[in-house]
Every structure is written in structure tokens, then in C-alpha cells.
Design an enzyme around this catalytic site. Structure first.
Site, PDB file in Angstrom:
ATOM      1  N   ASP A 178     -12.800   5.727  45.450  1.00  0.00           N
ATOM      2  CA  ASP A 178     -13.718   6.224  46.138  1.00  0.00           C
ATOM      3  C   ASP A 178     -12.393   5.504  48.043  1.00  0.00           C
ATOM      4  O   ASP A 178     -12.343   4.340  47.663  1.00  0.00           O
ATOM      5  CB  ASP A 178     -15.256   5.667  46.388  1.00  0.00           C
ATOM      6  CG  ASP A 178     -15.954   6.564  47.302  1.00  0.00           C
ATOM      7  OD1 ASP A 178     -15.423   7.774  47.506  1.00  0.00           O
ATOM      8  OD2 ASP A 178     -16.225   5.800  48.313  1.00  0.00           O
ATOM      9  N   GLU A 220      -8.708   8.481  46.238  1.00  0.00           N
ATOM     10  CA  GLU A 220      -9.251   9.922  47.456  1.00  0.00           C
ATOM     11  C   GLU A 220      -8.646   8.885  48.397  1.00  0.00           C
ATOM     12  O   GLU A 220      -8.725   8.270  49.315  1.00  0.00           O
ATOM     13  CB  GLU A 220     -10.987   9.555  48.074  1.00  0.00           C
ATOM     14  CG  GLU A 220     -11.301  10.194  48.667  1.00  0.00           C
ATOM     15  CD  GLU A 220     -13.407  10.319  48.371  1.00  0.00           C
ATOM     16  OE1 GLU A 220     -13.494  10.941  48.557  1.00  0.00           O
ATOM     17  OE2 GLU A 220     -13.033   9.634  48.548  1.00  0.00           O
TER      18      GLU A 220
END
Length: 687
Positions: free
Chosen positions: A341, A377
Site C-alpha cells: 500500500d 501501489e
């Protein structure tokens, strides 16, 4: 009580609590502390039975060995030192701290003023928080011993799902397993995954996490889990019997079913939040080592995450913590890879993002981590935060440019076909410059964040009122369409169009070069009622319903059909981009008249029709793919087949589709529809 135990100096390695010599060795990094203690608790976790003075070692590591002490012992740390928030020093011996290396936790976390360092503001709190914080628990970790699938990227199809939401309403899974790790490894769910044809589960965060206080105050919860409390412990709500080995059993059963497990991990921030946040673990041990702060204002946290704090990956002990955690989940818990993330934070130092950051170098040389699946990401909200295409091999990257342009295309937007062609053929303009190929792109249409696939074709506006932020949260630029009515409708034509559009998205995704990721619920028309930021909706908004109509949904069968086509054509497995001089693969683009596209055709703004062939000369197999995003029927002449025989239609988003594919036949391509034809080569002379 202390007469029961023998306390000795202990060893600085490994960090955390480890069983040795008839007792437990405790090792804690807190270099600026003046004294550290390990506090033992009774089995209830309520009563502190022993406070052990730890010994300082070189490098700022405190140690103690306590015997006899065994697996299951409950403990926490207290640390003395200077409490000067203006200097970034937050030592407070009244706060029981979770071991950053705790492999298990016991008890519930409860929000209270006891967790805060200053109460009231400007006054050091002397309130003990032990009653409201989980205790670290000693375990004897054993390596994962089962065989792993080790799917190549060329054969990988990812299914992104939430541990609870995927199975908590599944009628064929026992009640006690619904919404748990063991629910994901139940035969009924595995059968569903096999029916889809996916090869990997990507799980939303499973590290122990808590809900933010501002959510609990509104009666909501952090459902997604991007608020980490500890980097080693599985989230306890996903366990049946409070046994962390259930996670390993889940992984083992999925591996037996030839399905890999990828974890969505959050190493960019923690649940300790900003300057006004609680003291739970890292902040009370070495605040300035674990978190990034403004250079001349150590009391001000850099907030590149939007969550109050940012992990300081530049510090060697923080880097070690992250790497140790990753290796633990691979070697002990058995996982096959990670999706990071806000991964740009892991490559950012004081000068900005650096693709050669120590974190990436450490991963690259690590004999364990360099061999697992690594997905980034590639963005955050910090300076220079958008870094798609910059991560080096072997990293893969979430490709939001793919997501957005495919959405825009099927929304019938004009002037995007050239960009669409780049995306469905692997985004060479993004990845090829760094010697990477189409399989470095993780392609997706929807994910946990944003509209579901069903909502993408049912809503033009977000409807996040239930989140309690007056619909201000969530993205507004969704490139979505409601097909004529916002939200629910009984109109049969609109319902049919929405289903056809979902199939268009899925066909495009699965037959694009790159690694496809399918969001959970896409295969059964799951709707969140237009909520495109359901992070706090731990309820039926987010949970898959598993209604009778969804158990064998036409979208499930459609995904399986499309994946069979993908598996049968090696062009989708090719690790490098096809060039005009490629001796094996040929890509040709055609107009609706069946003639080769020219440069002028590519720049016609009103063109919303794409037809192209993929030819594998070695395996003597070809596909013809037609995508008509316009709202009008197109009468199309198919180009000549690579062999004398005609093209055979194998899949279409149109219900009960049937066309004539005889040579020179004019084929009626319905508005907003997608089609796949195949042909087998008899010999190379027809190329």
C-alpha cells in the site's frame, strides 16, 4: 512473586520474545531510553505480576532473560526517558507498549484517554493504559513446511478480496468459519475460485489493526484494515479459536488447491496517527527512528499518507523491522507475495523518491524476499508521489492508467482509442524503458477502493452518505455510467445493458496483456449502493451476499470462459513486448471495413471501434478481438483469417450472440459490445 523467576542479562538477537534455555529472551530497541522494563501479566491479561528491569547493550538494545517462562506468556514493555514532545521525545513509563516484534496478541484494544501521552495538553499523563491495550504473547514460531504453487507471472490471475466480506454470508460455509481465515480455505470457497479460474488470492490487510477513534465515535469501524497495530500478528477477529496457526492452515489448504496467497501490507503508517495520537508501541520506544518528522520541527509529523504519520524507512532499525516482518510472513506463515500500500513511501527519503532506495536494494539481495511476488501501489499524496513505471524488476505495479482509460472507453468517450491500444497490449510506453515487459503491469478495472463493477455501470455519482462525511470522501472522477437511471431499476433494457457492460469490462481486462486482477464480487454483480469508499462499512454494504442468483452467476461463467481463452493463447504469457519484427507474434489492427488501420484512423476523435488480431506463428493459433464502445451498431467486415477456414466466434458480451463469420460476410456488431473469434493455423504460409 519475583522469587518464582530467575532473571538474567539476555541476548540482543533476535529482537522480540524468543523461547530459549528454559525461559524467554526479551530484546527491545530503544536507544534513547534511560531504562526499559518487560512487564509480565497473568493469564487473564489484567494483572501485572512482574516488572523486570532490562539491561542495555551496544546499539541501544535492551535485553532480559526470564526463566521459567514458556509459550503463551503475556507481556508488554514500559520505557523511561525524556518526555519532550517539542523535541520528538515521547517516553512515558505509564504507557504499556506492544512489542513491535510480537508474533501474537492477547485481549482487546479499547479507546480511552489512558493511551495519550499528554492529558491535559501540555501535561505528561501519569495514567496507566494497561487495562485498555492488548498484551504481547510469547509463541514458538515454526517454519512453514508445505509445498507452494509458485505460479509464474504469466499464469497468474489475482482475485482481490476481504477476509470477512468474502465468506461471512456464504450459505455453504459453517457459521463458525464464515468471515474467518478458515472460511477462505473451506471447500465451497475454493470451488468458487476454481470455477472462476483464478490462481492467487490477494487479501486486504490481515496484520493486526484497530479502528480509528473518529470512526468508533460515529459507530463505524475500519473495515478494510489499513490502520496497522502490529506488523507480525494476524488480525484476531479473523480467527475462530484465537489460534494464529489458523492462518497457516488456511494458506496450506489454498496451496493444496494450487492457489497462492498475496497479502496487502501497510508499511507506510501505523495506528499511532499524528501528534495528537496515542502511544501504543513504536512512538513510545523511539519516535524519531520509526516516524518521519520535519527536519527542524521534530514535533511535526510528515504526513505523506494522509493518516497522520509516515514510517521512517530511512532508519536502519525501521528498515529491519519491515524486512523482518516480510520474511516472517513468507518463511513462517507461508505467504507467496505482497501488495504494498502506498509503496512510493518505501522509496522516499529526504530528497524524494529514489528507485534505488535502501529498501529496494535490501529486497533485491534478500534470498527470501527477492523470490516472492512483489506488487506496488506506485503512488501516495507526498511530493513526487506518482511513480507508475519507475519501480525496477522484479516489481509489478498497479496500473491505474489502464483502469481509467478502459473505463473511459466503455463509457463511450471519444478520442481514447490510441491510449486504449497501448494499455491492452501491456503499456509499453510505461514499462519498456526500464527493460520490463507487459507482465509488469497489474491490470484492473475495479478494486476494493472505488465503485464495484456493478456500481461502475449503475451510478454516475458517489453515494457515500453512510460514511458520515456528508459525501465529501471518496473520488469524484470515477469514469462511470448509470446506463440511464441512477442506481436500482426494474427496467429490463437497462439491466441487460449493465450486464453487457460488465462483460465488456471483464473481457477487455482478461484479454489484455499484463496480469489481470479481479475484485471480489465482480463475478456476481455485487453492489455497494454507489458507495465508492466503503472502508468503514463493516456490514452488508461490503459483504458478498451469496444469493441463489449469485451462486452460479452468468458473470462467473463469463470470467471462466474468458480465462480459458487467455490460457490458450501464449501471446498473453509473453514476457516482452511484441515488435513489428517479432518472429513469433503478430498484432494487426483493422477498421470496420476489415482493412489495416492507418495513422489517420488512429487520430479520428469519433472512432470508438477497435478490431485487432493476435497471431502466434509457433503454436499456429490466432484471435480476433472486436471492441465496440459506441452507442451504435457497427456493420463490420472481418479481415481474412490466417488460414483458409473461417473465423469461429468463441465469446461475446452479447446475450445469445450469433454471427456469420464467412469470408466477406458483413457482421453486425451491437452497440457497446465485445467479441472474440479464433482460428487455428494449418501452416506458416498463411501468415
Amino acid at each position: 512473586m519475583s522469587n518464582r523467576f530467575e532473571v538474567s542479562h539476555g541476548q540482543p538477537h533476535p529482537l522480540g520474545a524468543s523461547i530459549s534455555s528454559g525461559g524467554v529472551n526479551f530484546s527491545l530497541y530503544a536507544p534513547k531510553a534511560t531504562q526499559a522494563y518487560v512487564c509480565l501479566f497473568d493469564k487473564s491479561g489484567h494483572s501485572e505480576i512482574l516488572k523486570v528491569t532490562m539491561h542495555i547493550n551496544e546499539g541501544g538494545i535492551w535485553t532480559a532473560h526470564v526463566a521459567p517462562l514458556a509459550e503463551g506468556a503475556l507481556y508488554g514493555y514500559r520505557v523511561e526517558g525524556e518526555y519532550s514532545p517539542e523535541k520528538g521525545l515521547l517516553f512515558n513509563e505509564h504507557k504499556l507498549l506492544i512489542d513491535p516484534y510480537a508474533k501474537d496478541l492477547f485481549g482487546e484494544f479499547t479507546w480511552s484517554e489512558r493511551h495519550y501521552g499528554q492529558m491535559p495538553i501540555g501535561t505528561k499523563s501519569t495514567v496507566n493504559n494497561a487495562i485498555d491495550i492488548p498484551k504481547s504473547r510469547v509463541i514458538n514460531s515454526q517454519p512453514y513446511k508445505h509445498k507452494k504453487p509458485n505460479h509464474s507471472w504469466s499464469n497468474t490471475v489475482i482475485y482481490e478480496c476481504h477476509v470477512k466480506g468474502a465468506t461471512c454470508r456464504h450459505p455453504n460455509i459453517p457459521k463458525n468459519l464464515q468471515g474467518k481465515f478458515l472460511g477462505l480455505s473451506h471447500p465451497s470457497f475454493i470451488e468458487h475460485l476454481h470455477n472462476l479460474g483464478v490462481t492467487a488470492l490477494e487479501l486486504l490487510p490481515v496484520h493486526a489493526f484497530i479502528s480509528e477513534q473518529f470512526l468508533t465515535a460515529k459507530g463505524l469501524q475500519n473495515y478494510w484494515g489499513y490502520n496497522t497495530l502490529n506488523f507480525f500478528t494476524p488480525h484476531k477477529d479473523y480467527l475462530v479459536d484465537d489460534d494464529i496457526n489458523e492462518f497457516k492452515r488456511m494458506v496450506s489448504e489454498l496451496h493444496k488447491a494450487d492457489i497462492e496467497v498475496i497479502l496487502d501490507v501497510v508499511y507506510n503508517h501505523t495506528a499511532e496517527a499524528g501528534a495528537d495520537g496515542p502511544i501504543l508501541s513504536l512512538r513510545g520506544l523511539d519516535n524519531l527512528a520509526y516516524y518521519r518528522t520535519v527536519a527542524d520541527k521534530p514535533q511535526v509529523y510528515i504526513n505523506d499518507t494522509g493518516c497522520g504519520n509516515t514510517i521512517n524507512i530511512d532508519h536502519p532499525k525501521t528498515l529491519k523491522l519491515v524486512l523482518d516482518s516480510l520474511r516472517y510472513w513468507v518463511q513462517v506463515m507461508g505467504v507467496d507475495g505482497f501488495r504494498f500500500d502506498l509503496a512510493t513511501i518505501l522509496g522516499r527519503n529526504t530528497h524524494g523518491f529514489n528507485s534505488a532506495h535502501a529498501f529496494f536494494q535490501a529486497i533485491e539481495q534478500d534470498p527470501v524476499l527477492s523470490r516472492v511476488k512483489l506488487i506496488s501501489e506506485p503512488w501516495d499524496i507526498g511530493p513526487g508521489g506518482y511513480q507508475l513505471g519507475v519501480f525496477a524488476a522484479p516489481w509489478r505495479e498497479w496500473n491505474d492508467q489502464y483502469r481509467d482509460v478502459i473505463r473511459r472507453f466503455w463509457q463511450s468517450e471519444e478520442g481514447v482509442i490510441a491510449n486504449v491500444a497501448k494499455r491492452i497490449h501491456g503499456s509499453f510506453d510505461i514499462f519498456e524503458h526500464s527493460q520490463r515487459g507487459p507482465l509488469n503491469s497489474i491490470n484492473f478495472i475495479t478494486s476494493h477502493d472505488g465503485f464495484t463493477l456493478a456500481d461502475l455501470v449503475s451510478y454516475e455519482h458517489k453515494h457515500n452518505e453512510a460514511n458520515g462525511e456528508q459525501n465529501r470522501d471518496g473520488h469524484s472522477a470515477n469514469h462511470s455510467t448509470n446506463c440511464g437511471v441512477e442506481g436500482f431499476t426494474n427496467d429490463a433494457k437497462i439491466i441487460a445493458l449493465r450486464l453487457q457492460q460488465q462483460k465488456n469490462f471483464l473481457l477487455t481486462l482478461i484479454l489484455s496483456k499484463g496480469v489481470p486482477m479481479i475484485a471480489s464480487g465482480s463475478e456476481m454483480g455485487h453492489s455497494q449502493g454507489g458507495n465508492n469508499n466503503a472502508y468503514c462499512q463493516n456490514n452488508r454494504t461490503s459483504w458478498l451476499a451469496w444469493k441463489d442468483s449469485q451462486l452460479n452467476h452468468s458473470l462467473t461463467r463469463f470470467i471462466d470462459d474468458a480465462l480459458k481463452i487467455r490460457r490458450g493463447h501464449s501471446a498473453f504469457k509473453h514476457s516482452v513486448f511484441s515488435e513489428d519484427i517479432d518472429e513469433r507474434f503478430t498484432v494487426k489492427w483493422f477498421t470496420e471495413q476489415g482493412v489495416k488501420m492507418t495513422n489517420e484512423h488512429w487520430h479520428e476523435p469519433q472512432r470508438q471501434f477497435l478490431m485487432y488480431s493476435l497471431l502466434d506463428k509457433q503454436n499456429k493459433y490466432a484471435l480476433l478481438i472486436i471492441l465496440n464502445a459506441s452507442k451504435k451498431t457497427v456493420f463490420c467486415k472481418l479481415p481474412p483469417s490466417p488460414i483458409a477456414a473461417q473465423w469461429d466466434m468463441v465469446l461475446s458480451s452479447v446475450h445469445n450472440a450469433s454471427v456469420s463469420s464467412k469470408e466477406d460476410a458483413i457482421v453486425e456488431i451491437s452497440a457497446q459490445s465485445s467479441w472474440v473469434f479464433s482460428a487455428n493455423l494449418e501452416d506458416d504460409g498463411h501468415v
